[in-house]
Scaffold this active site. Structure first.
Site, PDB file in Angstrom:
ATOM      1  N   ALA A 220      -0.903   0.645   5.965  1.00 32.65           N
ATOM      2  CA  ALA A 220      -1.173  -0.133   7.257  1.00 32.65           C
ATOM      3  C   ALA A 220      -2.074  -1.191   6.610  1.00 32.65           C
ATOM      4  O   ALA A 220      -3.106  -0.951   5.745  1.00 32.65           O
ATOM      5  CB  ALA A 220      -1.766   0.834   8.393  1.00 32.65           C
ATOM      6  N   ASP A 221      -1.940  -2.159   7.658  1.00 24.37           N
ATOM      7  CA  ASP A 221      -3.051  -3.337   7.381  1.00 24.37           C
ATOM      8  C   ASP A 221      -3.134  -4.014   8.685  1.00 24.37           C
ATOM      9  O   ASP A 221      -2.280  -4.439   9.411  1.00 24.37           O
ATOM     10  CB  ASP A 221      -2.497  -4.314   6.159  1.00 24.37           C
ATOM     11  CG  ASP A 221      -3.693  -5.121   5.831  1.00 24.37           C
ATOM     12  OD1 ASP A 221      -4.446  -4.736   5.363  1.00 24.37           O
ATOM     13  OD2 ASP A 221      -3.570  -6.512   6.295  1.00 24.37           O
ATOM     14  N   THR A 222      -4.670  -4.586   8.985  1.00 21.13           N
ATOM     15  CA  THR A 222      -4.767  -5.132  10.359  1.00 21.13           C
ATOM     16  C   THR A 222      -5.356  -6.518   9.650  1.00 21.13           C
ATOM     17  O   THR A 222      -6.381  -6.649   9.082  1.00 21.13           O
ATOM     18  CB  THR A 222      -5.777  -4.337  10.992  1.00 21.13           C
ATOM     19  OG1 THR A 222      -5.370  -3.094  11.321  1.00 21.13           O
ATOM     20  CG2 THR A 222      -6.110  -5.157  12.340  1.00 21.13           C
TER      21      THR A 222
ATOM     22  N   LYS B 272       0.816  -1.303  -0.022  1.00 16.28           N
ATOM     23  CA  LYS B 272       0.145  -0.007   0.233  1.00 16.28           C
ATOM     24  C   LYS B 272       0.884   1.311   0.081  1.00 16.28           C
ATOM     25  O   LYS B 272       0.651   2.190  -0.788  1.00 16.28           O
ATOM     26  CB  LYS B 272      -0.955  -0.089   1.307  1.00 16.28           C
ATOM     27  CG  LYS B 272      -2.000  -0.932   1.215  1.00 16.28           C
ATOM     28  CD  LYS B 272      -2.796  -1.035   2.322  1.00 16.28           C
ATOM     29  CE  LYS B 272      -4.060  -2.062   2.483  1.00 16.28           C
ATOM     30  NZ  LYS B 272      -4.594  -2.246   3.695  1.00 16.28           N
TER      31      LYS B 272
ATOM     32  N   ALA C 116       0.226  -4.114  10.776  1.00 21.02           N
ATOM     33  CA  ALA C 116       1.711  -3.768  10.200  1.00 21.02           C
ATOM     34  C   ALA C 116       1.452  -2.448   9.749  1.00 21.02           C
ATOM     35  O   ALA C 116       0.398  -2.181   9.136  1.00 21.02           O
ATOM     36  CB  ALA C 116       1.993  -4.643   9.260  1.00 21.02           C
TER      37      ALA C 116
END
Length: 203
Positions: A76-78, A59, A113
């Site tokens: 960001a990624d959850t 991203k 992250a």
């Protein structure tokens, strides 16, 4: 924050209002918000942590490559995981119901992250990454409780079919780690990475 007309600005590579609100909590207002349009399906055999880290990195890199201005891009990624299993983002009621049924009475992991990538126009910026792992345990949910959570609607678009800042909070009996990371952005780690960049991003 380092956001003058000519200096680098912070760009959030996410359309998530939760992440925007979390940044505002520590006094950060992105100069721009540019959602990265990527395929977010896990690869065959991909485990939760590498998956979250890959998406955050992709991203940030995708949006940084789109911009010709000096900027620092935050991706960001959850991911919500039960062991090695990655739970989906709940885009419909039935998916949310399945997720909540699986999480009922169980401990699970939330991995968020983050990745910073400078654009080519800001050569002084540094790439940086961090991953935060939190543990969350739901109480055992009755069918009626699950339906009530579904009626509330704050599961929409959420990994694992729930939002810590929503109605599910009354059913979460244990959390170890970073509450802001579970919501979508680990604020301590974001602050630390920004303080490692050139300029006055945060005091």
């Amino acid at each position: 924050m380092s956001d003058s007309a000519t200096g680098p600005g912070l760009v959030l590579a996410s359309a998530s209002p939760r992440r925007r609100d979390l940044l505002a909590q520590i006094g950060l207002v992105p100069r721009r918000i540019v959602a990265a349009d990527l395929d977010e399906q896990p690869r065959a055999g991909e485990l939760p942590r590498p998956y979250a880290e890959r998406l955050a990195r992709e991203k940030a890199e995708h949006v940084a490559a789109m911009l010709d201005e000096p900027a620092l891009v935050l991706g960001a990624d959850t991911v919500v995981a039960l062991g090695r299993r990655i739970l989906p983002k709940a885009e419909d009621r039935e998916t949310a119901r399945r997720c909540l049924s699986m999480l009922s009475g169980r401990r699970h992991t939330v991995l968020t992250a983050i990745a910073l990538r400078p654009t080519a126009a800001w050569a002084e910026g540094r790439a940086a990454e961090r991953t935060v792992v939190s543990t969350v345990t739901f109480s055992r949910l009755t069918e009626r409780q699950i339906e009530t959570l579904l009626d509330a609607g704050d599961w929409e678009g959420k990994a694992g079919g729930y939002a810590l800042q929503g109605h599910a909070a009354s059913h979460i009996r244990f959390l170890s780690g970073s509450p802001s990371a579970v919501i979508g952005l680990p604020l301590f780690e974001v602050g630390q990475l920004l303080r490692g960049q050139k300029g006055a991003w945060l005091p």
